[in-house]
Design a protein around this motif. Sequence first.
Motif, PDB file in Angstrom:
ATOM      1  N   UNK A  48     104.306  61.832 -10.168  1.00 13.24           N
ATOM      2  CA  UNK A  48     104.405  60.395 -10.449  1.00 13.24           C
ATOM      3  C   UNK A  48     104.738  60.123 -11.911  1.00 13.24           C
ATOM      4  N   UNK A  49     104.742  61.165 -12.735  1.00  7.78           N
ATOM      5  CA  UNK A  49     105.033  60.995 -14.162  1.00  7.78           C
ATOM      6  C   UNK A  49     106.343  61.710 -14.470  1.00  7.78           C
ATOM      7  N   UNK A  50     107.126  61.130 -15.366  1.00 10.04           N
ATOM      8  CA  UNK A  50     108.445  61.702 -15.621  1.00 10.04           C
ATOM      9  C   UNK A  50     108.482  62.632 -16.815  1.00 10.04           C
ATOM     10  N   UNK A  51     107.353  63.177 -17.248  1.00  8.28           N
ATOM     11  CA  UNK A  51     107.397  64.071 -18.399  1.00  8.28           C
ATOM     12  C   UNK A  51     106.612  65.343 -18.120  1.00  8.28           C
ATOM     13  N   UNK A  52     106.606  66.192 -19.153  1.00  4.13           N
ATOM     14  CA  UNK A  52     106.063  67.537 -19.038  1.00  4.13           C
ATOM     15  C   UNK A  52     104.558  67.480 -19.282  1.00  4.13           C
ATOM     16  N   UNK A  53     103.781  67.349 -18.214  1.00  2.00           N
ATOM     17  CA  UNK A  53     102.336  67.161 -18.404  1.00  2.00           C
ATOM     18  C   UNK A  53     101.593  68.485 -18.608  1.00  2.00           C
ATOM     19  N   UNK A  54     102.254  69.603 -18.310  1.00  2.68           N
ATOM     20  CA  UNK A  54     101.652  70.926 -18.575  1.00  2.68           C
ATOM     21  C   UNK A  54     100.234  71.055 -18.042  1.00  2.68           C
ATOM     22  N   UNK A  55     100.031  70.705 -16.797  1.00  4.29           N
ATOM     23  CA  UNK A  55      98.675  70.796 -16.237  1.00  4.29           C
ATOM     24  C   UNK A  55      98.366  72.216 -15.772  1.00  4.29           C
ATOM     25  N   UNK A  56      97.101  72.551 -15.793  1.00  2.40           N
ATOM     26  CA  UNK A  56      96.735  73.855 -15.242  1.00  2.40           C
ATOM     27  C   UNK A  56      97.093  73.874 -13.757  1.00  2.40           C
ATOM     28  N   UNK A  57      97.721  74.956 -13.298  1.00  2.00           N
ATOM     29  CA  UNK A  57      98.176  75.003 -11.905  1.00  2.00           C
ATOM     30  C   UNK A  57      97.012  75.146 -10.936  1.00  2.00           C
ATOM     31  N   UNK A  58      96.930  74.231  -9.970  1.00  2.00           N
ATOM     32  CA  UNK A  58      95.898  74.322  -8.934  1.00  2.00           C
ATOM     33  C   UNK A  58      96.496  74.135  -7.541  1.00  2.00           C
ATOM     34  N   UNK A  59      97.800  73.878  -7.478  1.00  2.37           N
ATOM     35  CA  UNK A  59      98.456  73.639  -6.191  1.00  2.37           C
ATOM     36  C   UNK A  59      98.798  74.996  -5.556  1.00  2.37           C
ATOM     37  N   UNK A  60      98.065  75.343  -4.522  1.00  3.97           N
ATOM     38  CA  UNK A  60      98.192  76.693  -3.961  1.00  3.97           C
ATOM     39  C   UNK A  60      99.497  76.891  -3.183  1.00  3.97           C
ATOM     40  N   UNK A  61     100.086  75.811  -2.665  1.00  6.47           N
ATOM     41  CA  UNK A  61     101.428  75.972  -2.081  1.00  6.47           C
ATOM     42  C   UNK A  61     102.378  76.496  -3.164  1.00  6.47           C
ATOM     43  N   UNK A  62     102.317  75.848  -4.328  1.00  3.03           N
ATOM     44  CA  UNK A  62     103.242  76.202  -5.400  1.00  3.03           C
ATOM     45  C   UNK A  62     102.988  77.626  -5.912  1.00  3.03           C
ATOM     46  N   UNK A  63     101.714  77.998  -6.091  1.00  3.39           N
ATOM     47  CA  UNK A  63     101.450  79.359  -6.594  1.00  3.39           C
ATOM     48  C   UNK A  63     101.837  80.398  -5.537  1.00  3.39           C
ATOM     49  N   UNK A  64     101.687  80.042  -4.259  1.00  5.56           N
ATOM     50  CA  UNK A  64     102.066  80.979  -3.189  1.00  5.56           C
ATOM     51  C   UNK A  64     103.584  81.177  -3.179  1.00  5.56           C
ATOM     52  N   UNK A  65     104.324  80.070  -3.232  1.00  2.59           N
ATOM     53  CA  UNK A  65     105.788  80.202  -3.232  1.00  2.59           C
ATOM     54  C   UNK A  65     106.273  80.937  -4.482  1.00  2.59           C
ATOM     55  N   UNK A  66     105.586  80.701  -5.604  1.00  2.00           N
ATOM     56  CA  UNK A  66     105.932  81.419  -6.838  1.00  2.00           C
ATOM     57  C   UNK A  66     105.704  82.916  -6.658  1.00  2.00           C
ATOM     58  N   UNK A  67     104.513  83.280  -6.185  1.00  2.00           N
ATOM     59  CA  UNK A  67     104.208  84.709  -6.082  1.00  2.00           C
ATOM     60  C   UNK A  67     105.060  85.398  -5.014  1.00  2.00           C
ATOM     61  N   UNK A  68     105.490  84.627  -4.006  1.00  2.00           N
ATOM     62  CA  UNK A  68     106.434  85.202  -3.027  1.00  2.00           C
ATOM     63  C   UNK A  68     107.715  85.641  -3.743  1.00  2.00           C
ATOM     64  N   UNK A  69     108.202  84.786  -4.635  1.00  2.00           N
ATOM     65  CA  UNK A  69     109.425  85.133  -5.374  1.00  2.00           C
ATOM     66  C   UNK A  69     109.189  86.330  -6.287  1.00  2.00           C
ATOM     67  N   UNK A  70     108.030  86.342  -6.947  1.00  2.00           N
ATOM     68  CA  UNK A  70     107.735  87.442  -7.876  1.00  2.00           C
ATOM     69  C   UNK A  70     107.611  88.758  -7.095  1.00  2.00           C
ATOM     70  N   UNK A  71     106.906  88.736  -5.972  1.00  2.00           N
ATOM     71  CA  UNK A  71     106.745  89.970  -5.179  1.00  2.00           C
ATOM     72  C   UNK A  71     108.091  90.447  -4.648  1.00  2.00           C
ATOM     73  N   UNK A  72     108.879  89.507  -4.132  1.00  2.00           N
ATOM     74  CA  UNK A  72     110.177  89.909  -3.575  1.00  2.00           C
ATOM     75  C   UNK A  72     111.090  90.481  -4.651  1.00  2.00           C
ATOM     76  N   UNK A  73     110.921  90.005  -5.897  1.00  2.28           N
ATOM     77  CA  UNK A  73     111.768  90.494  -6.993  1.00  2.28           C
ATOM     78  C   UNK A  73     111.236  91.816  -7.562  1.00  2.28           C
ATOM     79  N   UNK A  74     110.141  92.312  -7.000  1.00  2.00           N
ATOM     80  CA  UNK A  74     109.619  93.614  -7.470  1.00  2.00           C
ATOM     81  C   UNK A  74     108.574  93.500  -8.571  1.00  2.00           C
ATOM     82  N   UNK A  75     108.100  92.282  -8.854  1.00  2.00           N
ATOM     83  CA  UNK A  75     107.017  92.111  -9.829  1.00  2.00           C
ATOM     84  C   UNK A  75     107.517  91.995 -11.261  1.00  2.00           C
ATOM     85  N   UNK A  76     106.553  91.717 -12.154  1.00  2.00           N
ATOM     86  CA  UNK A  76     106.891  91.593 -13.581  1.00  2.00           C
ATOM     87  C   UNK A  76     107.122  92.968 -14.194  1.00  2.00           C
TER      88      UNK A  76
END
Length: 436
Positions: A300-328
């Motif tokens: 709802x805000x149009x700027x970079x609020x830099x909140x601590x991540x708590x949305x588990x859909x988002x962290x799951x989709x992120x980690x799916x990409x990281x795992x598929x790419x072979x990790x850091x």
Amino acid sequence: MSYFPNIPAIKFEGGASKNPLAFRYYNADEKILGKTMKEHLRFAMSWWHTMTGEGKDMFGSGTIDKSFGKTGFEKSKARVDAGFELMQKLGVTYYCFHDYDLIDERDTLAESNAALVEITDYMLKKQNEMGLKCLWGTSNLFSNKRYMFGAGTAPNADVFAYAAAQVKQNIDVSVKLGANGIVFWGGREGYETLLNTDMGLELDNLARFLHMAVDYARSIGFKGDFFIEPKPKEPSKHQYDFDAATAIGFLNKYGLDKDFKMNIEANHATLAGHTFEHELRVSAINDMLGSIDANQGDMLLGWDTDQFPTDVYSTTYCMLEVLRAGGFKTGGLNFDAKGRRGSFTHDDLFLSYIAGMDAFALGLIKAAKIIEDGRVDGFVKERYSSWSSGIGKDITDGKLGLKELSDYALKKGEVTTNISGKQEYLENIVNQVLFN
Ligand code: XUL
Ligand code: CO
């Protein structure tokens, strides 16, 4: 002496724990798909939000005191002591910094350089004793008014030279601290109006600037990666590193693609009109998924609020990409995140990190489950199966052109082989994995 005497070392207590100062999901040594959570996630603390950010916003003063009762260089040292204590209590191994997070910028470059050498000598000794590490360092090329029109893209060559000197010094101290990466986030590398801007020259100069940084860092033995952190706007109206696709195109054009990767920030992705996972995928398919600035925005805000991540859909989709790419490899998950202005106690620093680390641990667990479950990946494989034999294989093998395909389509007639994309079915599988 302790800066957070009321905070114990944070331990894993499992999903049923109601202890606010415990992890519910982050169990550092637990293995997921063959690696420990700690090895997968490579958490890092952001020096700027955690040790220097005081809750100021455009309309109000600070709400949280990070001076620890000190001023000047003593304050900077206290922040090292406090920051390293916080990292150790949380079990966060890495930190990330801007040069002028570590010390306040002085009146002259020479004085700033000397203070940076002194504070990083202090940090190096202490981090070695405590087993802590530097993930990446970067130069603050956006706060000082000299950079009002940019640094590597400044219209004034003296500003470019000053920024180059600042970057040189920061590379020196980052290499000394054993940084895995050097980051460039171009908050002022952009423009407000084309009426006063030579875009072509600015981009050529930015490439010159980055080549100089690579040449210098390699000359003093830096073996790690350089990272571009894309962001479309804020503080500039139009930033040149708009998103991953734009930044990768720039790196390819100027021959910087072998040295640079992306540092993808969740909230920058959404500002560019993309999902976090879109930016990660664009980076991964170009072999440029380097590191992550973990946070979340507010839709709802149009700027970079830099909140601590708590949305588990988002962290799951992120980690799916990281795992598929072979990790850091050299990168990690840096919390470029700050507590809300109203979360103003030192305890909130810990509670925020615990929330973010748990959200990513849960994301990692769930992403691994989606992969093990196999239905989503299996569906995608099947969806593209027409490319592994017959006409599809002949196309990808480069055997056919428009003429041959025209003959094929004319003979075959109307397409009757499309299959449903089944988006809702797939979303429901994700819910089943998340909530079962
Ligand atoms: C700004 C931002 C920066 C970079 C480092 O939006 O994300 O803090 O991460 O300069
Ligand atoms: Co960032």
